[in-house]
Write an enzyme that holds these catalytic residues in place. Structure first.
Site, PDB file in Angstrom:
ATOM      1  N   TYR A 150      -2.074  -8.400  -1.967  1.00 16.67           N
ATOM      2  CA  TYR A 150      -0.550  -8.608  -1.824  1.00 16.67           C
ATOM      3  C   TYR A 150       0.337  -9.443  -2.696  1.00 16.67           C
ATOM      4  CZ  TYR A 150       3.870  -5.289  -0.815  1.00 16.67           C
ATOM      5  OH  TYR A 150       4.975  -4.609  -0.689  1.00 16.67           O
ATOM      6  N   LYS A 156       2.698  -9.305  -5.566  1.00 15.14           N
ATOM      7  CA  LYS A 156       4.274  -9.718  -5.839  1.00 15.14           C
ATOM      8  C   LYS A 156       4.522 -10.899  -6.786  1.00 15.14           C
ATOM      9  CE  LYS A 156       4.498  -6.142  -4.469  1.00 15.14           C
ATOM     10  NZ  LYS A 156       5.405  -4.372  -4.409  1.00 15.14           N
TER      11      LYS A 156
HETATM   12  P1  NAI Z   1       5.607   3.905   0.515  1.00 15.79           P
HETATM   13  O1  NAI Z   1       4.083   4.220   0.445  1.00 15.79           O
HETATM   14  O2  NAI Z   1       7.017   4.545   1.396  1.00 15.79           O
HETATM   15  O3  NAI Z   1       5.909   4.425  -0.645  1.00 15.79           O
HETATM   16  C1  NAI Z   1       5.876   4.089  -2.468  1.00 15.79           C
HETATM   17  C2  NAI Z   1       5.271   5.211  -2.865  1.00 15.79           C
HETATM   18  O4  NAI Z   1       4.341   4.994  -4.180  1.00 15.79           O
HETATM   19  C3  NAI Z   1       4.431   6.308  -2.721  1.00 15.79           C
HETATM   20  O5  NAI Z   1       5.626   7.422  -2.907  1.00 15.79           O
HETATM   21  C4  NAI Z   1       2.845   6.880  -3.588  1.00 15.79           C
HETATM   22  O6  NAI Z   1       2.543   7.430  -3.871  1.00 15.79           O
HETATM   23  C5  NAI Z   1       3.262   5.869  -4.718  1.00 15.79           C
HETATM   24  N1  NAI Z   1       2.642   5.193  -5.200  1.00 15.79           N
HETATM   25  C6  NAI Z   1       1.455   4.090  -5.238  1.00 15.79           C
HETATM   26  N2  NAI Z   1       0.677   4.221  -5.886  1.00 15.79           N
HETATM   27  C7  NAI Z   1       0.952   4.843  -6.926  1.00 15.79           C
HETATM   28  C8  NAI Z   1       1.096   5.135  -8.052  1.00 15.79           C
HETATM   29  N3  NAI Z   1      -0.519   4.462  -9.008  1.00 15.79           N
HETATM   30  N4  NAI Z   1       1.488   5.605  -9.592  1.00 15.79           N
HETATM   31  C9  NAI Z   1       1.659   6.316  -9.147  1.00 15.79           C
HETATM   32  N5  NAI Z   1       3.033   6.650  -7.512  1.00 15.79           N
HETATM   33  C10 NAI Z   1       1.983   5.670  -7.024  1.00 15.79           C
HETATM   34  O7  NAI Z   1       5.709   2.676  -0.010  1.00 15.79           O
HETATM   35  P2  NAI Z   1       7.077   1.466   0.537  1.00 15.79           P
HETATM   36  O8  NAI Z   1       7.286   1.014   1.262  1.00 15.79           O
HETATM   37  O9  NAI Z   1       8.444   2.565  -0.572  1.00 15.79           O
HETATM   38  O10 NAI Z   1       7.112   0.592  -0.748  1.00 15.79           O
HETATM   39  C11 NAI Z   1       7.470   0.976  -2.426  1.00 15.79           C
HETATM   40  C12 NAI Z   1       7.780  -0.725  -2.841  1.00 15.79           C
HETATM   41  O11 NAI Z   1       8.296  -1.297  -2.000  1.00 15.79           O
HETATM   42  C13 NAI Z   1       6.362  -1.092  -2.530  1.00 15.79           C
HETATM   43  O12 NAI Z   1       5.906  -1.628  -4.377  1.00 15.79           O
HETATM   44  C14 NAI Z   1       6.710  -2.001  -1.598  1.00 15.79           C
HETATM   45  O13 NAI Z   1       5.630  -2.832  -2.155  1.00 15.79           O
HETATM   46  C15 NAI Z   1       7.290  -2.907  -1.701  1.00 15.79           C
HETATM   47  N6  NAI Z   1       7.938  -3.096  -0.635  1.00 15.79           N
HETATM   48  C16 NAI Z   1       7.476  -2.936   0.390  1.00 15.79           C
HETATM   49  C17 NAI Z   1       8.277  -3.187   1.526  1.00 15.79           C
HETATM   50  C18 NAI Z   1       7.972  -2.454   2.734  1.00 15.79           C
HETATM   51  O14 NAI Z   1       8.200  -3.519   3.875  1.00 15.79           O
HETATM   52  N7  NAI Z   1       8.222  -1.229   3.382  1.00 15.79           N
HETATM   53  C19 NAI Z   1       8.583  -4.801   1.781  1.00 15.79           C
HETATM   54  C20 NAI Z   1       8.497  -6.012   0.339  1.00 15.79           C
HETATM   55  C21 NAI Z   1       8.238  -4.608  -0.771  1.00 15.79           C
END
Ligand code: NAI
Length: 253
Positions: free
Chosen positions: A156, A160
């Protein structure tokens, strides 16, 4: 941000949940038509329903961002529906398992890199030619872990950091041509990703997580969404190639 994106179109990947859903809604509130892309069709449909409910315009698009043909088809569908692309938020991502580097399963490493890094590259590659037509902006969702290390999360963290490098490189290539490219770097945000990792249900684990944020709490998806829409908007006209921290002070320590 109201009306900033009137008659404009935005594409958000991973928009079926968490930060992506909040971002799709924020773009819609700002007037954009929104392509809601996710491999989870039910999640994307629910986001489209939420946008419909506030009087916005959206389509759901099923995509796996790690597959080139599906990414090309996603951008084609957005263009077919809205005739243009003005903003793209490449947000889809997964957490991956937690393990020390020497114990990290190779297939899981490949999966995290394929979605979190290669996926962002594939999306940018497909989006850029269309953003260049009239100018626009890309916001890639990186992380604090695009800036600092984190034990047990080698894939990860590497992905990033890669997203931040991709962002800076594309900004050098395209900013003078009218497309700004930035990354947002959130700290821990209360989303289903953290729930699935078991970090929110256990009060001790949650308190530990809160404790590493000088601001004294976790972030919300809406706070990140607002920063993303700002970065994509003319209000951020001189911001490009930046990895913008939205981290409650995490990286200031
Ligand atoms: P989440 O799990 O709630 O949402 C992620 C979404 O991406 C889901 O709807 C999932 O179905 C979709 N997804 C995953 N792989 C996919 C693929 N191969 N093709 C299409 N869709 C796909 O996660 P969240 O927390 O909203 O994360 C969103 C972004 O923010 C990610 O890139 C994560 O790494 C980043 N992020 C999140 C943090 C956190 O603490 N929640 C902190 C820093 C960054």
């Amino acid at each position: 941000m109201e009306a900033t994106f009137n008659n404009k179109a935005a594409l958000v990947t991973g928009a079926g949940s968490g930060i992506g859903r909040a971002t799709a809604l924020a773009f819609a509130r700002a007037g954009a038509s929104v392509a809601v892309a996710d491999w989870d069709e039910a999640g994307a449909s629910e986001t489209v329903r939420l946008i419909d409910a506030i009087g916005g315009k959206a389509i759901g698009v099923k995509v796996d961002v790690s597959i080139p043909a599906q990414v090309e088809a996603m951008v084609d569908q957005a263009l077919k529906a809205f005739g243009r692309l003005d903003a793209a938020c490449n947000n889809a991502g997964i957490g991956g398992p937690l393990a020390f580097t020497a114990d990290y399963p190779i297939d899981e490493w490949d999966k995290v890199i394929a979605i979190n890094l290669r996926g962002v590259f594939l999306c940018m590659r497909a989006e850029l030619p269309h953003l260049l037509k009239q100018g626009g902006a890309i916001v890639n969702v990186a992380s604090i872990l695009g800036n600092v290390g984190f034990a047990n999360a080698s894939a990860y963290t590497a992905a990033k950091h890669g997203v931040v490098g991709l962002t800076k490189t594309a900004a050098l290539e395209y900013s003078a041509k009218g497309v700004r490219v930035n990354a947002i770097c959130p700290a821990f945000i209360e989303t289903p990703m953290l729930e699935k990792a078991g970090l929110l249900a256990d009060p001790v684990a949650k308190q530990g997580l809160i404790g590493v944020h000088p601001i004294g709490r976790l972030g919300t998806s809406e706070e990140i969404a607002d920063t993303i829409v700002w970065l994509a908007s003319p209000a951020a006209a001189f911001v490009t190639g930046a990895a913008v921290l939205a981290d409650g002070g995490y990286c200031a320590q």
